[in-house]
Design an enzyme around this catalytic site. Structure first.
Site, PDB file in Angstrom:
ATOM      1  CE1 TYR A  54      -2.420  -7.120 -24.287  1.00  0.00           C
ATOM      2  CE2 TYR A  54      -0.898  -4.928 -23.642  1.00  0.00           C
ATOM      3  CZ  TYR A  54      -2.056  -5.903 -23.382  1.00  0.00           C
ATOM      4  OH  TYR A  54      -2.946  -5.692 -22.359  1.00  0.00           O
ATOM      5  CG  HIS A  84     -11.102  -1.975 -19.336  1.00  0.00           C
ATOM      6  ND1 HIS A  84     -11.542  -2.784 -20.189  1.00  0.00           N
ATOM      7  CD2 HIS A  84      -9.843  -2.116 -18.938  1.00  0.00           C
ATOM      8  CE1 HIS A  84     -10.766  -3.851 -20.293  1.00  0.00           C
ATOM      9  NE2 HIS A  84      -9.556  -3.650 -19.552  1.00  0.00           N
ATOM     10  CG  ASN A 197      -2.074   0.180 -19.655  1.00  0.00           C
ATOM     11  OD1 ASN A 197      -1.774  -0.093 -18.375  1.00  0.00           O
ATOM     12  ND2 ASN A 197      -1.896  -1.023 -20.290  1.00  0.00           N
ATOM     13  CE1 TYR A 283      10.123  11.088  27.030  1.00  0.00           C
ATOM     14  CE2 TYR A 283       9.318   9.081  25.705  1.00  0.00           C
ATOM     15  CZ  TYR A 283      10.375   9.897  26.794  1.00  0.00           C
ATOM     16  OH  TYR A 283      11.272   8.848  27.455  1.00  0.00           O
ATOM     17  NE  ARG A 286      11.663  15.896  27.280  1.00  0.00           N
ATOM     18  CZ  ARG A 286      12.236  14.776  27.926  1.00  0.00           C
ATOM     19  NH1 ARG A 286      13.279  14.258  27.357  1.00  0.00           N
ATOM     20  NH2 ARG A 286      11.454  14.083  28.566  1.00  0.00           N
ATOM     21  CG  PHE A 331       0.941  -1.191 -16.436  1.00  0.00           C
ATOM     22  CD1 PHE A 331       0.867  -2.011 -15.106  1.00  0.00           C
ATOM     23  CD2 PHE A 331       1.645  -1.845 -17.479  1.00  0.00           C
ATOM     24  CE1 PHE A 331       1.258  -3.390 -15.545  1.00  0.00           C
ATOM     25  CE2 PHE A 331       1.689  -3.083 -17.805  1.00  0.00           C
ATOM     26  CZ  PHE A 331       1.556  -3.860 -16.724  1.00  0.00           C
ATOM     27  CD  GLU A 417      -4.071  -7.158 -15.640  1.00  0.00           C
ATOM     28  OE1 GLU A 417      -5.114  -6.495 -14.937  1.00  0.00           O
ATOM     29  OE2 GLU A 417      -4.323  -6.722 -16.844  1.00  0.00           O
TER      30      GLU A 417
END
Length: 512
Positions: A54, A84, A197, A283, A286, A331, A417
């Site tokens: 791969y 991409h 990646n 509050y 404090r 990744f 994915e």
């Protein structure tokens, strides 16, 4: 000029800041070059053997089972980068892109990505010649890392795509490289995938945010103490023994800061023994250390996550020293996405409690004898009334931004994915929350300074005097209404810069 040396063991958060925001140059240590060359030799042997691996001899994502012929593998890497680089929207800030590129160099330098040293050297050249790729804000899902943003960076190495100009304009990458005296590179097998990646974009934003949050959380103690002083609050809730019995470290640090900041104040002295003084403050006064301290502890956790990521191999596949090339899920940005979401929640609450103190300062029924909206002539004048409106609007926005991005996974790539981290979105919105927090603390600073001025002739604490001096000519003295936006911008600048803290620490010593 500072030089950041990238070694096979990585870099530090300070290195990232120096390159992203400063003028530091980058150099690859000889051991780094050797580690990358060794890793590359393994990829070359695998490619020569012809077996499917791969990222080396196959397609990507849902196309992982598609074998690619040897003569088309360089084409595969170039096509990967072009396809991409699919982001849209406004460009990311220069500091984010520079951090991202440096972190990608760091990733390659770990010697598990199988790239030639010249690939990392080409990224270093972009950094050292101040060539910043145009990276659109939308495109990353945080798995498989920051694919689209990193692809926009890698595309510039090929002499394609766009570069961010000095005025924010878009410049052709080929022209920018030529003007810088640089040449495009060609990619070999595995190198396109190794360039895109990983978690570098979200990690870069998280490291920048961690640095900013650390400063702002200390400044939140400063503005809280000034507001408490202006409202004639009590210093007793911040005594160290009261926080030792609930030993959260951030709470103790914040309480110690506020207690020290309230010392040596004639304003505080004026009511310390007053029987009519409130037994308990609200509050928002404090409990300031409980909120800001919890944020500090959250920041410590997130810093630990980021430090681990800085020494992590986040590529896929990875090239192991024994010659294997294995697919991983490193990744996936879940650790960073969770951390960014946690920190956004914490920062939003630090801002929210600051706005509540501003509201008290402006309310004549709760501010202990300060004039309405801190105007000596309320009615004709509105004082800081609308500054609190602005703060309230920002608090509301931060509440929306505090909704976690990391739970909002959407499947992609033909269900290959099928769970993504949304870490890019989480870290990007964290930066917005922190920018908003800067504005909220600026409003509190301005209101507290006005309140202390209106307590005259009582002299405030050293911190109060430093704050009044820091706003200087911009603040002036309480009086008729003025154009308020420039004054608020001046207060923002004071909160964001280190000068006020430095001035206070010169009097009191380091704040925690």
């Amino acid at each position: 000029m500072l030089t950041v040396s990238v070694t096979p063991t990585g870099i530090t958060p300070a290195d990232v800041l120096a390159v992203a925001r400063g003028a530091a140059t980058v150099a690859l240590e000889p051991a780094t070059v050797e580690a990358m060359a060794t890793s590359r030799s393994i990829v070359d042997r695998i490619e020569a053997a012809g077996r499917p691996v791969y990222g080396v001899s196959t397609g990507f994502g849902a196309l992982a089972n598609t074998f690619v012929a040897p003569q088309r593998r360089a084409e595969l890497q170039h096509a990967l980068i072009r396809s991409h680089a699919a982001g849209v929207g406004a460009p990311m800030p220069r500091e984010v892109v520079r951090a991202m590129m440096l972190l990608r160099v760091r990733s390659l330098a770990l010697g598990r990505s199988g790239v030639r040293p010249l690939v990392a050297e080409a990224l270093v050249d972009l950094l050292n010649h101040d060539v910043t790729p145009w990276v659109p804000e939308h495109g990353s899902l945080g798995a498989s890392g920051d694919l689209a943003p990193l692809a926009h960076c890698a595309l510039v190495l090929l002499g394609e795509g766009w570069v961010l100009g000095p005025a924010g304009e878009r410049i052709d990458a080929a022209d920018a490289l030529h003007r810088a005296g640089l040449k495009p590179i060609g990619l070999a097998a595995k190198e396109g995938l190794a360039l895109i990646n990983g978690t570098d974009g979200m990690l870069g934003m998280l490291l920048l945010a961690i640095h900013d949050a650390a400063h702002l959380f200390t400044m939140a103690d400063v503005t809280a103490a000034l507001a408490i002083e202006a409202m004639l609050g009590s210093e007793r809730p911040f005594l160290p023994e009261l926080h030792a019995i609930r030993p959260h470290p951030g709470q103790s640090a914040s309480a110690a800061n506020i207690h020290r900041l309230l010392q040596d104040s004639r304003v505080m002295d004026s009511h310390r023994d007053d029987l009519a003084h409130a037994v308990q403050d609200a509050y928002s006064m404090r409990c300031a250390p409980q909120v800001a301290g919890a944020a500090r502890d959250t920041l410590d956790f997130v810093r630990t996550v980021a430090d681990r990521e800085l020494v992590s191999v986040v590529d896929n596949p990875v090239v192991l020293p024994d010659g294997r090339v294995e697919s991983t899920g490193n990744f996936h940005g879940a650790p960073l996405g969770f951390g960014a979401d946690f920190l956004a929640i914490a920062a939003a609450e630090v801002g929210a409690i600051a706005e509540r103190r501003v509201d008290r300062l402006l309310d004549v029924t709760r501010s202990r004898d300060l004039p309405a909206f801190l105007s000596p002539d309320a009615g004709v004048n509105s004082g800081l009334m609308i500054a609190q409106y602005t703060a309230a609007g920002i608090v509301a926005e931060n509440r929306r931004l505090a909704a976690p991005a990391s739970v909002d996974s959407l499947p992609t790539s033909g269900m290959q994915e099928d769970h993504v981290s949304m870490g890019w979105a989480a870290t990007k919105k964290l930066r917005t929350v922190l920018d908003n927090l800067t504005s909220l603390l600026a409003v509190e600073l301005l209101a507290a300074v006005r309140g202390l001025q209106l307590r005259a002739p009582l002299e405030p604490s050293p911190a109060g005097r430093a704050a009044v001096a820091a706003l200087g000519d911009a603040a002036g003295q309480p009086g008729p209404d003025v154009f308020l936006a420039p004054l608020m911008e001046a207060a923002r600048a004071v909160v964001a810069a280190p000068d006020l803290r430095a001035a206070i620490e010169s009097e009191l010593g380091p704040l925690g």
